[in-house]
Design a protein around this motif. Structure first.
Motif, PDB file in Angstrom:
ATOM      1  N   MET A 181     123.255  58.363  25.128  1.00 54.51           N
ATOM      2  CA  MET A 181     123.663  59.653  24.579  1.00 54.51           C
ATOM      3  C   MET A 181     123.003  59.901  23.214  1.00 54.51           C
ATOM      4  N   SER A 193     115.353  69.371  36.843  1.00 52.92           N
ATOM      5  CA  SER A 193     116.125  69.046  35.637  1.00 52.92           C
ATOM      6  C   SER A 193     116.430  67.552  35.634  1.00 52.92           C
ATOM      7  N   CYS A 194     116.912  67.059  34.509  1.00 49.27           N
ATOM      8  CA  CYS A 194     117.368  65.665  34.463  1.00 49.27           C
ATOM      9  C   CYS A 194     118.611  65.506  35.328  1.00 49.27           C
ATOM     10  N   SER A 195     119.454  66.537  35.363  1.00 48.26           N
ATOM     11  CA  SER A 195     120.647  66.473  36.222  1.00 48.26           C
ATOM     12  C   SER A 195     120.241  66.280  37.668  1.00 48.26           C
ATOM     13  N   LYS A 203     114.997  68.740  24.124  1.00 52.16           N
ATOM     14  CA  LYS A 203     114.560  67.346  24.241  1.00 52.16           C
ATOM     15  C   LYS A 203     113.155  67.192  23.651  1.00 52.16           C
ATOM     16  N   ALA A 262     117.628  61.100  29.244  1.00 51.56           N
ATOM     17  CA  ALA A 262     117.327  62.516  28.968  1.00 51.56           C
ATOM     18  C   ALA A 262     116.872  62.716  27.530  1.00 51.56           C
ATOM     19  N   HIS A 263     117.556  62.007  26.634  1.00 52.66           N
ATOM     20  CA  HIS A 263     117.318  62.210  25.202  1.00 52.66           C
ATOM     21  C   HIS A 263     116.647  60.992  24.580  1.00 52.66           C
ATOM     22  N   GLY A 278     113.467  71.286  33.282  1.00 52.64           N
ATOM     23  CA  GLY A 278     112.652  70.320  34.017  1.00 52.64           C
ATOM     24  C   GLY A 278     113.168  68.916  33.817  1.00 52.64           C
ATOM     25  N   SER A 292     124.103  56.262  30.099  1.00 59.81           N
ATOM     26  CA  SER A 292     123.636  57.461  29.427  1.00 59.81           C
ATOM     27  C   SER A 292     123.365  57.098  27.974  1.00 59.81           C
ATOM     28  N   GLN A 343     114.284  69.870  29.156  1.00 63.72           N
ATOM     29  CA  GLN A 343     115.020  71.029  28.649  1.00 63.72           C
ATOM     30  C   GLN A 343     114.636  71.221  27.176  1.00 63.72           C
ATOM     31  N   THR A 350     129.212  61.278  26.990  1.00 64.03           N
ATOM     32  CA  THR A 350     127.930  61.727  27.525  1.00 64.03           C
ATOM     33  C   THR A 350     128.038  63.234  27.731  1.00 64.03           C
ATOM     34  N   PHE A 351     126.989  63.821  28.283  1.00 60.60           N
ATOM     35  CA  PHE A 351     126.992  65.252  28.564  1.00 60.60           C
ATOM     36  C   PHE A 351     127.648  65.473  29.928  1.00 60.60           C
ATOM     37  N   ASP A 394     120.160  57.202  32.225  1.00 55.71           N
ATOM     38  CA  ASP A 394     120.048  58.600  31.815  1.00 55.71           C
ATOM     39  C   ASP A 394     119.348  58.587  30.459  1.00 55.71           C
ATOM     40  N   SER A 424     114.645  64.424  30.660  1.00 56.60           N
ATOM     41  CA  SER A 424     114.798  65.884  30.680  1.00 56.60           C
ATOM     42  C   SER A 424     113.663  66.557  29.898  1.00 56.60           C
ATOM     43  N   ALA A 437     126.889  66.978  32.408  1.00 54.53           N
ATOM     44  CA  ALA A 437     125.971  66.907  33.552  1.00 54.53           C
ATOM     45  C   ALA A 437     126.030  65.550  34.242  1.00 54.53           C
ATOM     46  N   VAL A 438     126.418  64.502  33.503  1.00 50.22           N
ATOM     47  CA  VAL A 438     126.396  63.147  34.074  1.00 50.22           C
ATOM     48  C   VAL A 438     127.545  62.952  35.074  1.00 50.22           C
TER      49      VAL A 438
HETATM   50  C1  LIG Z   1     120.169  67.072  28.216  1.00 50.46           C
HETATM   51  C2  LIG Z   1     120.888  65.919  28.816  1.00 50.46           C
HETATM   52  C3  LIG Z   1     121.147  65.876  30.194  1.00 50.46           C
HETATM   53  C4  LIG Z   1     120.841  67.003  31.134  1.00 50.46           C
HETATM   54  O1  LIG Z   1     119.496  67.321  31.190  1.00 50.46           O
HETATM   55  P1  LIG Z   1     119.041  68.650  32.003  1.00 50.46           P
HETATM   56  O2  LIG Z   1     117.574  68.513  32.122  1.00 50.46           O
HETATM   57  O3  LIG Z   1     119.460  69.821  31.179  1.00 50.46           O
HETATM   58  O4  LIG Z   1     119.745  68.611  33.332  1.00 50.46           O
HETATM   59  C5  LIG Z   1     121.779  64.740  30.682  1.00 50.46           C
HETATM   60  N1  LIG Z   1     122.129  63.708  29.881  1.00 50.46           N
HETATM   61  C6  LIG Z   1     121.887  63.730  28.559  1.00 50.46           C
HETATM   62  C7  LIG Z   1     122.264  62.550  27.720  1.00 50.46           C
HETATM   63  C8  LIG Z   1     121.272  64.838  27.978  1.00 50.46           C
HETATM   64  O5  LIG Z   1     121.049  64.850  26.662  1.00 50.46           O
END
Ligand SMILES: *Cc1c(COP(=O)(O)O)cnc(C)c1O
Length: 406
Positions: free
Chosen positions: A139, A67-69, A192, A165-166, A199, A137, A189, A93-94, A163, A187, A96-97
């Motif tokens: 975001m 995962s991105c996390s 995304k 992810a997005h 992943g 991040s 997920q 942010t999410f 980060d 990410s 997870a960060v």
């Molecule tokens: C989706 C997201 C994450 C987490 O990604 P995962 O792959 O679900 O762990 C982290 N930061 C941001 C900004 C996200 O959008």
């Protein structure tokens, strides 16, 4: 895909089909049962994905993980920070960060985020002398001022993790977001730009950082020998770094399965189209929404070319009662508008991160979260579907605000 009538609101949670080519790759894996990335002597789907992704981004190395996390966590561990190191992250942010920071035995420090969803640089700078690392991040794919951030961090020798992810496909001064800092994390997920259900992947040009991350991701014994850089990379740095860290690091086993890589790889050639369509769709709706005096879609920063798969906008000059009515009315009309600060237990509202030892007050970020709306905008939407969404938002706004004026 079937065409919807204009009165029907499109399902914004429905994903685009996975490219047909994934079927053959998955069928081959089903036949061989070869799902573990380190079974094949070479060219496992995960290893090929890493080479292709590094090349796509213009990075030397990539490491695919669960995962991105997991990528964020491994990035922090790869930096070899001392226990309780302070890591600066944005207050928007999410969850997870901050979670990845805590998981890495570090302490999250939050900085303010402005009305345009980007880091408030003055607060960032004010807090920078007191931290050992930074996670930027981006975001919802909104890029903070990376020129200012990289200059401020470089002057202090503070490493930057992105980060992204997005932000896959987002460009800053012509360079891919995720390649500006020491490490970039993405990410896969489902929500995304590339969808494998789950992943993540990290990219870096630093052999030492990637070697540490590879080993900790679960490359036990000599499985690191199956990791290469982007095609054409001189692998000596990498071999030396692996030799240095052999047996020195704990294993967290955050590897990616070959099945995920088989789903991801055929989507890489689709990325450019998705980015183009996503941006076109976003700007088409943004132009309509910006006609309303009560809606503001913040503009991107000048060096930034976005790759959005959702839209964020601020509600302007509305009481909290009117904001609530707007949220209820749009939902009744079939478009779910998430107002980050209003929806209960929202994972993007910092006051809900009660797993942190201490939650600071961030008045600027809080004010933004109370008026910032979020609507998913999958890149496959057609013009008429976009019109339906825009009409719902604008007609709901009209109803709420003309009732207020009456
Ligand atoms: C989706 C997201 C994450 C987490 O990604 P995962 O792959 O679900 O762990 C982290 N930061 C941001 C900004 C996200 O959008």
């Amino acid at each position: 895909m079937q065409q919807l009538s204009p009165s029907q609101v499109p399902n914004v949670h429905e994903a685009e089909p996975i490219p047909e080519a994934a079927r053959a790759a998955i069928e081959a894996l089903m036949q061989s049962g070869d799902l573990f990335r380190y079974t094949a002597p070479q060219n496992a789907p995960v290893a090929l994905l890493e080479e292709e992704f590094a090349q796509l981004l213009g990075s030397k190395y990539a490491l695919a993980v669960s995962s991105c996390s997991a990528a964020l966590f491994l990035s922090l561990k790869a930096l070899n920070l001392p226990r309780d190191a302070r890591v600066l992250i944005p207050g928007f942010t999410f969850a997870a960060v901050p979670s990845s920071v805590i998981h890495a035995d570090c302490v999250p420090v939050l900085c303010e985020v402005a009305e345009n969803y980007r880091i408030a640089i003055s607060d960032f700078e004010a807090k920078l002398d007191d931290v050992q690392a930074v996670i930027i991040s981006h975001m919802r794919g909104h890029t903070s001022d990376m020129d200012a951030i990289m200059t401020l961090c470089a002057a202090r020798g503070i490493p930057v993790i992105e980060d992204a992810a997005h932000s896959l496909g987002t460009i800053w001064h012509g360079r891919n977001i995720g390649t500006l800092g020491a490490i970039g994390c993405f990410s896969f997920q489902s929500y995304k730009m590339i969808n494998a259900g789950e992943g993540g992947i990290l990219v870096t040009d630093d052999a030492d950082l990637v070697a540490r991350a590879v080993i900790m991701s679960g490359a036990y014994e000599h499985n690191w020998k199956k990791h290469k850089g982007a095609p054409g990379d001189n692998t000596r740095d990498l071999q030396e770094a692996f030799a240095k860290w052999q047996n020195q690091l704990p294993l967290y086993n955050l590897r990616m399965s070959n099945l995920s890589a088989a789903v991801i790889r055929p989507q890489l050639p689709e990325l450019a189209r998705r980015v183009r369509d996503g941006l076109k769709n976003h700007d088409y709706i943004a132009d309509q929404l910006n006609q309303s005096p009560h809606i503001n879609v913040p503009a991107p920063l000048a060096p930034e070319q976005r790759a959005p798969d959702s839209i964020q906008f601020n509600l302007v000059g509305m009481s909290s009662e009117e904001v609530n009515r707007f949220a209820a009315l749009t939902e009744a009309k079939g478009v779910k508008v998430q107002i980050f600060g209003l929806s209960k237990d929202n994972a993007r509202a910092f006051w809900n991160w009660q797993f942190m030892q201490e939650i600071p007050e961030l008045p600027q970020t809080r004010a933004m979260l109370m008026q910032a709306c979020d609507v998913r905008l999958p890149v496959r939407l057609t013009r008429s579907e976009l019109d339906v969404i825009a009409n719902v938002l604008l007609s709901a706004m009209d109803e709420v605000m003309s009732a207020a004026a009456a």
